[in-house]
Design an enzyme around this catalytic site. Structure first.
Site, PDB file in Angstrom:
ATOM      1  N   SER A   1      59.358 -46.880 -51.914  1.00 34.22           N
ATOM      2  CA  SER A   1      60.073 -45.700 -51.432  1.00 34.22           C
ATOM      3  C   SER A   1      60.008 -44.578 -52.460  1.00 34.22           C
ATOM      4  O   SER A   1      59.464 -44.747 -53.540  1.00 34.22           O
ATOM      5  CB  SER A   1      61.536 -46.065 -51.161  1.00 34.22           C
ATOM      6  OG  SER A   1      62.175 -46.423 -52.370  1.00 34.22           O
TER       7      SER A   1
ATOM      8  N   GLY B   1      58.454 -41.879 -53.287  1.00 34.41           N
ATOM      9  CA  GLY B   1      57.304 -41.350 -54.002  1.00 34.41           C
ATOM     10  C   GLY B   1      56.469 -42.368 -54.740  1.00 34.41           C
ATOM     11  O   GLY B   1      55.469 -42.014 -55.347  1.00 34.41           O
ATOM     12  N   TYR B   2      56.849 -43.643 -54.694  1.00 32.14           N
ATOM     13  CA  TYR B   2      56.010 -44.659 -55.319  1.00 32.14           C
ATOM     14  C   TYR B   2      54.732 -44.828 -54.507  1.00 32.14           C
ATOM     15  O   TYR B   2      54.595 -44.303 -53.406  1.00 32.14           O
ATOM     16  CB  TYR B   2      56.780 -45.975 -55.465  1.00 32.14           C
ATOM     17  CG  TYR B   2      57.804 -45.922 -56.572  1.00 32.14           C
ATOM     18  CD1 TYR B   2      57.448 -46.210 -57.889  1.00 32.14           C
ATOM     19  CD2 TYR B   2      59.115 -45.552 -56.318  1.00 32.14           C
ATOM     20  CE1 TYR B   2      58.379 -46.144 -58.913  1.00 32.14           C
ATOM     21  CE2 TYR B   2      60.056 -45.481 -57.336  1.00 32.14           C
ATOM     22  CZ  TYR B   2      59.673 -45.777 -58.625  1.00 32.14           C
ATOM     23  OH  TYR B   2      60.596 -45.700 -59.635  1.00 32.14           O
ATOM     24  N   LEU B   3      53.779 -45.564 -55.055  1.00 32.33           N
ATOM     25  CA  LEU B   3      52.433 -45.612 -54.481  1.00 32.33           C
ATOM     26  C   LEU B   3      52.420 -46.033 -53.009  1.00 32.33           C
ATOM     27  O   LEU B   3      51.728 -45.412 -52.198  1.00 32.33           O
ATOM     28  CB  LEU B   3      51.553 -46.543 -55.317  1.00 32.33           C
ATOM     29  CG  LEU B   3      50.075 -46.551 -54.934  1.00 32.33           C
ATOM     30  CD1 LEU B   3      49.461 -45.168 -55.087  1.00 32.33           C
ATOM     31  CD2 LEU B   3      49.322 -47.562 -55.790  1.00 32.33           C
TER      32      LEU B   3
END
Length: 95
Positions: A64, A66-68
Site C-alpha cells: 500500500s 506507494g510501495y512497489l
C-alpha cells in the site's frame, strides 16, 4: 533484489514499474525491465520460502501507500505496455 522508489526514497538507483516522477521526492525512477520484474517476483517467493523453512507461519508484504506492489496496481505509476501494464488484470500479475 531491486531497489524501488517507494515514492519517498531519494537515491540514484531508484526502480519502479515506470519512469514517473515522484511528487514527494521530485526524482524520476528508472523503469524496471521485464527481467527485473521477474527477478523481484522470484525474490519475493524466495524470501517467503526462506521464512517458511525458518519456521515462520507466514509473511506480510507491504503493498500500500506507494510501495512497489501498489505502484504496479496504480495507473499513475504503472504506464507499462507489456504483460504487467495496460489494465488491471495485467497489473495484478505482479501482486
Amino acid at each position: 533484489s531491486n531497489l524501488h522508489s517507494v515514492r519517498y526514497a531519494a537515491h540514484p538507483f531508484l526502480k519502479a514499474p515506470s519512469a514517473v516522477r515522484s511528487p514527494l521526492s521530485g526524482l524520476t525512477p528508472n523503469a524496471m525491465t521485464l527481467g527485473e520484474v521477474q527477478s523481484t517476483i522470484d525474490d519475493y517467493a524466495n524470501c517467503a520460502r526462506l521464512a517458511y523453512d525458518g519456521g515462520y507461519d507466514g509473511v506480510e508484504l507491504m503493498g500500500s501507500e506507494g510501495y512497489l506492489i501498489h505502484q504496479f496496481l496504480c495507473s499513475k505509476t504503472n504506464q507499462r505496455s507489456d504483460a504487467y501494464g495496460g489494465n488491471y488484470t495485467n497489473w495484478m500479475r505482479f501482486a
